[in-house]
Write an enzyme that holds these catalytic residues in place. Structure first.
Site, PDB file in Angstrom:
ATOM      1  N   GLY A  12      98.906  -5.117 -25.437  1.00 22.85           N
ATOM      2  CA  GLY A  12      99.333  -4.261 -24.161  1.00 22.85           C
ATOM      3  C   GLY A  12     100.795  -4.725 -23.588  1.00 22.85           C
ATOM      4  O   GLY A  12     101.118  -4.443 -22.376  1.00 22.85           O
ATOM      5  N   ASN A  14     103.624  -3.297 -24.554  1.00 23.40           N
ATOM      6  CA  ASN A  14     104.083  -2.084 -24.030  1.00 23.40           C
ATOM      7  C   ASN A  14     103.809  -1.692 -22.868  1.00 23.40           C
ATOM      8  O   ASN A  14     104.648  -1.284 -22.118  1.00 23.40           O
ATOM      9  CB  ASN A  14     104.168  -1.068 -25.135  1.00 23.40           C
ATOM     10  CG  ASN A  14     105.070  -1.196 -26.411  1.00 23.40           C
ATOM     11  OD1 ASN A  14     106.319  -0.949 -26.218  1.00 23.40           O
ATOM     12  ND2 ASN A  14     104.737  -1.794 -27.599  1.00 23.40           N
ATOM     13  N   MET A  90      94.978   1.999 -31.583  1.00 24.67           N
ATOM     14  CA  MET A  90      94.692   2.076 -33.068  1.00 24.67           C
ATOM     15  C   MET A  90      93.586   3.054 -33.479  1.00 24.67           C
ATOM     16  O   MET A  90      92.926   2.479 -34.522  1.00 24.67           O
ATOM     17  CB  MET A  90      94.533   0.747 -33.838  1.00 24.67           C
ATOM     18  CG  MET A  90      95.557  -0.580 -33.467  1.00 24.67           C
ATOM     19  SD  MET A  90      97.332   0.355 -34.297  1.00 24.67           S
ATOM     20  CE  MET A  90      98.242  -1.139 -34.367  1.00 24.67           C
ATOM     21  N   LEU A  93      93.741  10.347 -33.380  1.00 23.15           N
ATOM     22  CA  LEU A  93      93.277  11.479 -32.424  1.00 23.15           C
ATOM     23  C   LEU A  93      93.138  12.679 -33.189  1.00 23.15           C
ATOM     24  O   LEU A  93      93.966  12.989 -34.043  1.00 23.15           O
ATOM     25  CB  LEU A  93      94.052  11.716 -31.252  1.00 23.15           C
ATOM     26  CG  LEU A  93      94.123  10.437 -30.269  1.00 23.15           C
ATOM     27  CD1 LEU A  93      95.339  10.672 -29.345  1.00 23.15           C
ATOM     28  CD2 LEU A  93      92.936  10.122 -29.525  1.00 23.15           C
ATOM     29  N   ASN A 107     103.799   8.635 -29.118  1.00 26.07           N
ATOM     30  CA  ASN A 107     103.326   7.146 -29.535  1.00 26.07           C
ATOM     31  C   ASN A 107     104.338   6.558 -30.038  1.00 26.07           C
ATOM     32  O   ASN A 107     105.430   7.179 -30.205  1.00 26.07           O
ATOM     33  CB  ASN A 107     102.438   7.716 -31.060  1.00 26.07           C
ATOM     34  CG  ASN A 107     101.822   6.177 -31.748  1.00 26.07           C
ATOM     35  OD1 ASN A 107     101.608   5.340 -31.096  1.00 26.07           O
ATOM     36  ND2 ASN A 107     102.265   6.155 -32.934  1.00 26.07           N
ATOM     37  N   HIS A 109     105.805   3.512 -32.531  1.00 22.96           N
ATOM     38  CA  HIS A 109     105.475   3.032 -33.975  1.00 22.96           C
ATOM     39  C   HIS A 109     106.476   1.898 -34.626  1.00 22.96           C
ATOM     40  O   HIS A 109     107.665   2.320 -34.030  1.00 22.96           O
ATOM     41  CB  HIS A 109     105.510   4.423 -35.006  1.00 22.96           C
ATOM     42  CG  HIS A 109     105.364   3.613 -36.474  1.00 22.96           C
ATOM     43  ND1 HIS A 109     103.956   3.211 -36.904  1.00 22.96           N
ATOM     44  CD2 HIS A 109     106.021   3.256 -37.587  1.00 22.96           C
ATOM     45  CE1 HIS A 109     103.805   2.865 -37.939  1.00 22.96           C
ATOM     46  NE2 HIS A 109     104.977   2.769 -38.455  1.00 22.96           N
TER      47      HIS A 109
HETATM   48  C1  GAR Z   1     103.343  -2.419 -31.102  1.00 22.81           C
HETATM   49  O1  GAR Z   1     104.174  -3.166 -31.919  1.00 22.81           O
HETATM   50  C2  GAR Z   1     103.049  -0.965 -31.535  1.00 22.81           C
HETATM   51  O2  GAR Z   1     104.386  -0.536 -31.822  1.00 22.81           O
HETATM   52  C3  GAR Z   1     102.234  -1.032 -32.570  1.00 22.81           C
HETATM   53  O3  GAR Z   1     101.294  -1.979 -32.146  1.00 22.81           O
HETATM   54  C4  GAR Z   1     101.900  -2.942 -31.278  1.00 22.81           C
HETATM   55  C5  GAR Z   1     101.157  -3.080 -29.853  1.00 22.81           C
HETATM   56  O4  GAR Z   1     101.675  -4.057 -29.227  1.00 22.81           O
HETATM   57  N1  GAR Z   1     101.602   0.234 -32.920  1.00 22.81           N
HETATM   58  C6  GAR Z   1     101.173   0.324 -34.259  1.00 22.81           C
HETATM   59  O5  GAR Z   1     101.408  -0.037 -35.024  1.00 22.81           O
HETATM   60  C7  GAR Z   1     100.447   2.058 -34.229  1.00 22.81           C
HETATM   61  N2  GAR Z   1     100.608   2.372 -35.663  1.00 22.81           N
HETATM   62  P1  GAR Z   1     101.375  -4.169 -27.459  1.00 22.81           P
HETATM   63  O6  GAR Z   1      99.539  -3.888 -27.515  1.00 22.81           O
HETATM   64  O7  GAR Z   1     101.657  -5.379 -27.338  1.00 22.81           O
HETATM   65  O8  GAR Z   1     102.050  -2.906 -26.848  1.00 22.81           O
END
Ligand code: GAR
Length: 218
Positions: A12, A14, A90, A93, A107, A109
């Protein structure tokens, strides 16, 4: 107030950058709810620390995707949601779910789409040997990481990098572009024209190009 739901599965960070940007008034929005499919996601702790409502909908508790999403929908129906922000969520949907929120699910990525979609974007880009990678915020459509691109940040891959150092460099940019994109939405500046996303009223980016390695002969 522009109201968002943030969907997470893990750390989390982000989510934290969005919370911090709202609290610092860089972003004019409120987080109505944080939804996690993982009961142990640290992002739930982050949300609780800021008094943000959370909902755990553990996909293992549901026999089908439809049932899982039904539980998510019943949480979302409790409050009006302008935008759903997937932030390290992850789970895919289904089209049925997405149809309920047209152009309202985005989203982040950790690669420069359309290159390196999927669950290991940073490692796939690193192992390919790209000289630049980065992150992409895009609308979610029925494909995997295929929706219209809203914003991207580019970072170099440095000679001494490993996957972890590249991940960290990309993540630092994720934390900047996600709040910015939410603010673009809150200001009503995002629209899709011919599958291309237009942000109205923005400053043009400065006209330059990066090379890696740097050009030495000019
Ligand atoms: C982030 O790097 C995001 O871009 C990635 O998971 C991480 C989550 O970090 N998402 C993906 O790979 C989606 N395919 P966070 O939980 O610290 O925000």
């Amino acid at each position: 107030m522009f109201s968002i739901a943030v969907f997470i599965s893990g750390s989390g960070s982000n989510l934290q950058s969005i919370i911090d940007s709202i609290e610092a008034r860089r972003v004019s929005a409120q987080i109505a709810v944080v939804v996690s499919n993982e009961p142990d996601a640290y992002g739930l702790v982050r949300a609780a620390k800021h008094g943000i409502p959370t909902a755990v909908i553990n996909h293992h508790d549901y026999a089908t995707r439809q049932e899982f999403e039904g539980a998510v929908l019943s949480v979302l129906q409790e409050t009006p949601i302008d935008l759903i922000c997937l932030a390290g969520f992850m789970r895919l949907l289904t089209p049925d779910f997405l149809r309920r929120f047209p152009q309202r699910v985005i989203n982040i990525h950790p690669a420069l789409l359309p290159s390196f979609p999927g669950t290991h974007g940073q490692a796939d880009a690193f192992n390919y040997g790209v000289k630049f990678s980065g992150c992409t915020i895009h609308f979610v459509d029925e494909g995997v990481d295929t929706g219209p691109i809203i914003m991207q940040a580019v970072v170099p891959v440095l000679p001494d990098d490993d996957v972890e150092s590249l991940k960290a460099r990309i993540l630092a940019q994720e934390h900047k572009i996600y709040p910015q994109v939410i603010q673009f939405f809150a200001e009503g500046r995002v629209k899709i024209v011919d599958k291309k996303v237009i942000i109205s009223g923005g400053k043009p980016i400065e006209g330059f190009a990066y090379t890696s390695p740097p050009i030495e002969i000019f």
